[in-house]
Structure formats: C-alpha cells, structure tokens
Motif scaffolding. Structure first.
Motif, PDB file in Angstrom:
ATOM      1  N   ALA A  74      40.547  -9.095  28.740  1.00 46.50           N
ATOM      2  CA  ALA A  74      40.325  -9.914  29.182  1.00 46.50           C
ATOM      3  C   ALA A  74      39.408 -10.858  29.703  1.00 46.50           C
ATOM      4  CB  ALA A  74      40.976 -10.431  30.371  1.00 46.50           C
ATOM      5  N   LEU A  75      38.420  -9.716  30.017  1.00 48.34           N
ATOM      6  CA  LEU A  75      36.518 -10.706  30.788  1.00 48.34           C
ATOM      7  C   LEU A  75      36.012 -10.659  29.650  1.00 48.34           C
ATOM      8  CD1 LEU A  75      36.639  -8.424  34.855  1.00 48.34           C
ATOM      9  CD2 LEU A  75      37.268 -10.709  33.922  1.00 48.34           C
ATOM     10  N   ALA A  76      35.786  -9.559  29.039  1.00 47.52           N
ATOM     11  CA  ALA A  76      34.482  -9.338  28.224  1.00 47.52           C
ATOM     12  C   ALA A  76      34.792 -10.799  26.967  1.00 47.52           C
ATOM     13  CB  ALA A  76      35.271  -8.038  27.136  1.00 47.52           C
ATOM     14  N   LYS A  77      36.274 -10.853  26.945  1.00 44.89           N
ATOM     15  CA  LYS A  77      36.388 -11.750  25.924  1.00 44.89           C
ATOM     16  C   LYS A  77      36.275 -13.564  26.709  1.00 44.89           C
ATOM     17  CE  LYS A  77      41.058 -14.668  23.514  1.00 44.89           C
ATOM     18  NZ  LYS A  77      41.850 -14.226  22.939  1.00 44.89           N
ATOM     19  N   GLN A  78      35.928 -13.094  27.837  1.00 41.87           N
ATOM     20  CA  GLN A  78      35.846 -14.522  28.514  1.00 41.87           C
ATOM     21  C   GLN A  78      34.107 -14.374  28.645  1.00 41.87           C
ATOM     22  OE1 GLN A  78      38.429 -17.219  29.448  1.00 41.87           O
ATOM     23  NE2 GLN A  78      37.342 -17.141  31.156  1.00 41.87           N
ATOM     24  N   ARG A  79      33.846 -14.001  28.727  1.00 42.24           N
ATOM     25  CA  ARG A  79      32.072 -13.033  28.113  1.00 42.24           C
ATOM     26  C   ARG A  79      31.352 -14.128  27.388  1.00 42.24           C
ATOM     27  NH1 ARG A  79      33.177  -8.695  31.211  1.00 42.24           N
ATOM     28  NH2 ARG A  79      32.691  -7.561  30.138  1.00 42.24           N
ATOM     29  N   SER A  80      32.154 -13.307  26.351  1.00 39.95           N
ATOM     30  CA  SER A  80      32.149 -14.184  24.494  1.00 39.95           C
ATOM     31  C   SER A  80      31.920 -15.086  24.876  1.00 39.95           C
ATOM     32  CB  SER A  80      32.283 -12.896  23.725  1.00 39.95           C
ATOM     33  OG  SER A  80      31.990 -13.339  22.643  1.00 39.95           O
TER      34      SER A  80
ATOM     35  N   VAL B 186      28.592 -18.265  23.708  1.00 39.38           N
ATOM     36  CA  VAL B 186      28.599 -19.217  22.720  1.00 39.38           C
ATOM     37  C   VAL B 186      27.880 -19.878  23.693  1.00 39.38           C
ATOM     38  CG1 VAL B 186      29.836 -20.501  21.388  1.00 39.38           C
ATOM     39  CG2 VAL B 186      30.391 -17.658  21.468  1.00 39.38           C
ATOM     40  N   ARG B 187      29.152 -20.759  24.251  1.00 37.41           N
ATOM     41  CA  ARG B 187      28.563 -21.832  25.614  1.00 37.41           C
ATOM     42  C   ARG B 187      27.607 -21.876  25.622  1.00 37.41           C
ATOM     43  NH1 ARG B 187      30.933 -24.673  30.559  1.00 37.41           N
ATOM     44  NH2 ARG B 187      31.251 -26.565  30.175  1.00 37.41           N
ATOM     45  N   PHE B 188      27.075 -20.739  26.157  1.00 39.60           N
ATOM     46  CA  PHE B 188      25.146 -20.862  26.695  1.00 39.60           C
ATOM     47  C   PHE B 188      24.177 -20.935  25.208  1.00 39.60           C
ATOM     48  CE2 PHE B 188      21.222 -18.636  27.455  1.00 39.60           C
ATOM     49  CZ  PHE B 188      21.152 -19.255  28.676  1.00 39.60           C
ATOM     50  N   GLU B 189      24.847 -20.496  24.261  1.00 43.14           N
ATOM     51  CA  GLU B 189      24.015 -20.668  23.264  1.00 43.14           C
ATOM     52  C   GLU B 189      23.915 -21.996  22.461  1.00 43.14           C
ATOM     53  OE1 GLU B 189      24.704 -17.472  20.676  1.00 43.14           O
ATOM     54  OE2 GLU B 189      23.476 -16.054  21.892  1.00 43.14           O
ATOM     55  N   ARG B 190      25.232 -22.506  22.638  1.00 38.62           N
ATOM     56  CA  ARG B 190      25.249 -24.175  22.076  1.00 38.62           C
ATOM     57  C   ARG B 190      24.636 -24.861  23.085  1.00 38.62           C
ATOM     58  NH1 ARG B 190      32.164 -24.106  20.213  1.00 38.62           N
ATOM     59  NH2 ARG B 190      31.570 -22.261  18.210  1.00 38.62           N
ATOM     60  N   THR B 191      24.824 -24.905  24.350  1.00 40.06           N
ATOM     61  CA  THR B 191      24.501 -25.881  25.233  1.00 40.06           C
ATOM     62  C   THR B 191      22.853 -25.064  25.062  1.00 40.06           C
ATOM     63  OG1 THR B 191      25.874 -25.380  26.735  1.00 40.06           O
ATOM     64  CG2 THR B 191      24.278 -26.570  27.254  1.00 40.06           C
ATOM     65  N   VAL B 192      21.840 -24.669  24.817  1.00 45.89           N
ATOM     66  CA  VAL B 192      20.467 -24.408  24.849  1.00 45.89           C
ATOM     67  C   VAL B 192      20.211 -25.445  23.487  1.00 45.89           C
ATOM     68  CG1 VAL B 192      18.350 -22.904  24.055  1.00 45.89           C
ATOM     69  CG2 VAL B 192      20.246 -22.032  25.748  1.00 45.89           C
TER      70      VAL B 192
ATOM     71  N   ASP C  93      25.547  -7.182  28.732  1.00 43.60           N
ATOM     72  CA  ASP C  93      26.656  -7.988  29.463  1.00 43.60           C
ATOM     73  C   ASP C  93      26.924  -9.031  30.050  1.00 43.60           C
ATOM     74  OD1 ASP C  93      29.476  -8.189  28.216  1.00 43.60           O
ATOM     75  OD2 ASP C  93      29.845  -6.703  28.598  1.00 43.60           O
ATOM     76  N   ASP C  94      25.712  -9.561  30.280  1.00 44.97           N
ATOM     77  CA  ASP C  94      26.147 -10.056  31.651  1.00 44.97           C
ATOM     78  C   ASP C  94      26.795 -11.500  31.209  1.00 44.97           C
ATOM     79  OD1 ASP C  94      24.551  -9.100  33.287  1.00 44.97           O
ATOM     80  OD2 ASP C  94      23.057  -9.379  33.184  1.00 44.97           O
ATOM     81  N   ALA C  95      27.516 -12.105  32.221  1.00 44.06           N
ATOM     82  CA  ALA C  95      27.881 -13.204  31.943  1.00 44.06           C
ATOM     83  C   ALA C  95      27.386 -15.050  31.982  1.00 44.06           C
ATOM     84  CB  ALA C  95      29.706 -13.999  33.253  1.00 44.06           C
ATOM     85  N   LEU C  96      27.137 -15.306  30.996  1.00 42.41           N
ATOM     86  CA  LEU C  96      25.839 -16.183  31.015  1.00 42.41           C
ATOM     87  C   LEU C  96      26.268 -17.272  31.664  1.00 42.41           C
ATOM     88  CD1 LEU C  96      23.924 -15.424  27.656  1.00 42.41           C
ATOM     89  CD2 LEU C  96      22.947 -15.342  30.266  1.00 42.41           C
TER      90      LEU C  96
END
Length: 305
Positions: free
Chosen positions: A117-123, A127-133, A155-158
């Motif tokens: 579940a956490l891995a799905k959240q990190r993923s 995606v949000r990080f990359e879209r924001t950039v 695999d850090d939570a960006l």
C-alpha cells in the motif's frame, strides 16, 4: 469560521511556557521523504536535544526505521517507534487541499500488504512530483537544474517541500511556505492534484499492519466533530494535540475534542529542517510524557495477539 491551520514547512515554531522539556517527539521527517536530514542525523540531533522516544513519520515510507533499527545503525540509545504519515484524499469534504494527514504508529515493518500500500502511494507521489516539475517548466519556472542532487532511482517518497526548496534555489520563492502559498499549493500555477488513498483506506492499512492511526495537525477539529466521529467509527484512535505550531488556545481546543471523543493525544515537531536546527525546534516543543505512555498502551492493544 476562522482559519486555524498552522504553517507546516516555512515558519519557525513559537516558543511556549513549556518549551524545551519534551522527551517525546512523535512527528518528524527525514530525507526518506521530504525532510532535509539523513535518518541517522535526525536521531542524533533528537537525542542531543534530550528526546528519548522518537517517531520518524516519513510520508508513505518505513525506510528510515528499517535503515536504523533493522540495519543496526542507531547512533544513540533512543527508542524509535515505527511511524508513517499518509496524506489521505478527503473528497467532498471542504478542507485545505481536500486532505487529511493520517499518522500511523507501531506498524509491523515486515507486513507485506502494508508495504504494498505504501509503495503504491510512493508511486503516486513520484508521478505528482514529475508532473509538478513539468508544469513549473511550462509556466516559465524551470527547476530541473536544482534537482540534480536527488537520486530519482531511490524508492523515497518525493514530496512538494523538495520542489519548494528547488524553487528557492532557482530564485522563484523566498521560503518553502512561500512556494506553497503562491506556486505549488492549491490554486497556484504549479499545483497538481494528489492521487492515492482515502481516509478509510489509510486507517484500514495502518490497522491491518497492527498500527495506531492518529489524525495529524487537525486544527479544524473543534469545527469538525461530526467528521471526527465518522473517522472514529472506522478506526481512528488519536488526534495530534501537542503540535508544535499550535497556539495554546488551539492545543486546549483540540485537546478538549480528543477528550470528548476518547482519542489519545499525541504530539510532535513535524520537523523537516527548512527553517531551524532540530535543537531550535525542540525549544518550542512540549509533548507531555503521558502522550508517549498512552501511545505505547495503544500500540500494545493494536498489535496482533
């Protein structure tokens, strides 16, 4: 309704009459999500400040706990509680950015379902990080040159604070709080909506791993008692009452709600490291010892038999 929301990334904490006595800090972040210190550095600085019970509550990640405890890298004789923070989407609820931040304590770090579940959240965060950039680049505020130090293969939570720091380095913002307020927060030109778990899913995931779910820095609590009752009905166990940026009257008001609903009262610095050293933050922290004691009792009760 007055806006009681505390600033969480860019404002120095205010000292109170009880400053500097806390041995408990149940809300901190490291480089494994959106803090600025390595896990070993945070533990060392917390121990030096007098903390004896610490929870690292990185977003969507138990990596720091595993690194320090399972990797036998603890730099000081301090109790480290497994912790996590999950930003849960509260669709249809009129809250800041439509989110509730759920802290979890005492989860089994080897629980495969929880890690999935956490891995799905990190993923979703990545995606949000990359879209924001990309969105910032599109509106004429490129920060790519200021993200080169980040290993995007980890695999850090960006998180958005990382983007906020890059905006500061690029000269587009003065502080992380300024970056959130003008650029990457709700309504800003670089804002990208979050995807991920809802409150029920977050609470269920924490409970399923033997943990204790607590609602973080919810200054709106006195005006949202019906919502809190719904969350209690699905398993919420606590409220973060002794939050470092809460004014004394907010601590009292949120504490009264916790008492009314039978919720345990936790507290912490929410330390990221943008505006102060840990020692400076600790001077403004007051979490009573009872907060740690009651959390231990709740974790013992939540653990599988």
């Amino acid at each position: 309704m007055a806006d009681r929301r505390p600033a969480r990334h860019g404002r120095r904490p205010r000292a109170t009459l009880d400053s500097g006595v806390s041995v408990v800090d149940l809300h901190t972040h490291t480089l494994r999500s959106d803090g600025v210190l390595q896990p070993v550095e945070l533990v060392r600085e917390a121990a030096d400040a007098g903390v004896t019970t610490l929870a690292i509550t990185d977003h969507d990640s138990l990596a720091a706990y595993r690194e320090l405890v399972l990797g036998r890298a603890m730099p000081a004789p301090i109790e480290l509680i497994p912790g996590v923070e999950i930003n849960a989407l509260a669709k249809g609820i009129p809250l800041a950015e439509g989110e509730l931040h759920i802290l979890g304590f005492g989860m089994d770090e080897a629980d495969d379902a929880f890690e999935a579940a956490l891995a799905k959240q990190r993923s979703a965060r990545r995606v949000r990080f990359e879209r924001t950039v990309a969105r910032l680049r599109d509106v004429g505020m490129p920060i790519d040159d200021h993200l080169g130090h980040i290993d995007l293969t980890r695999d850090d939570a960006l998180g958005r604070p990382t983007i906020g720091r890059a905006l500061i380095a690029a000269g587009y913002a003065a502080t992380v709080e300024d970056a959130f307020n003008r650029l990457i927060g709700w309504g800003g030109p670089g804002y990208v909506a979050r995807e991920g778990m809802g409150p029920r899913e977050a609470i269920d995931a924490i409970r399923g791993a033997g943990g204790v779910p607590v609602l973080a820095h919810f200054s709106e609590a006195p005006d949202q008692v019906p919502l809190l009752r719904e969350l209690v009905d699905i398993g919420l166990a606590g409220l973060e009452v002794f939050y470092i940026s809460f004014a004394p009257e907010t601590v009292a008001a949120v504490g009264a709600v916790a008492d009314e609903l039978g919720l345990l009262a936790t507290g912490g610095s929410d330390y990221h490291g943008d505006t102060s050293t840990y020692a400076e933050a600790h001077e403004a922290l007051h979490v009573p010892d009872s907060g740690g004691d009651r959390l231990h009792e709740a974790m013992a009760a939540a653990a599988p038999a």
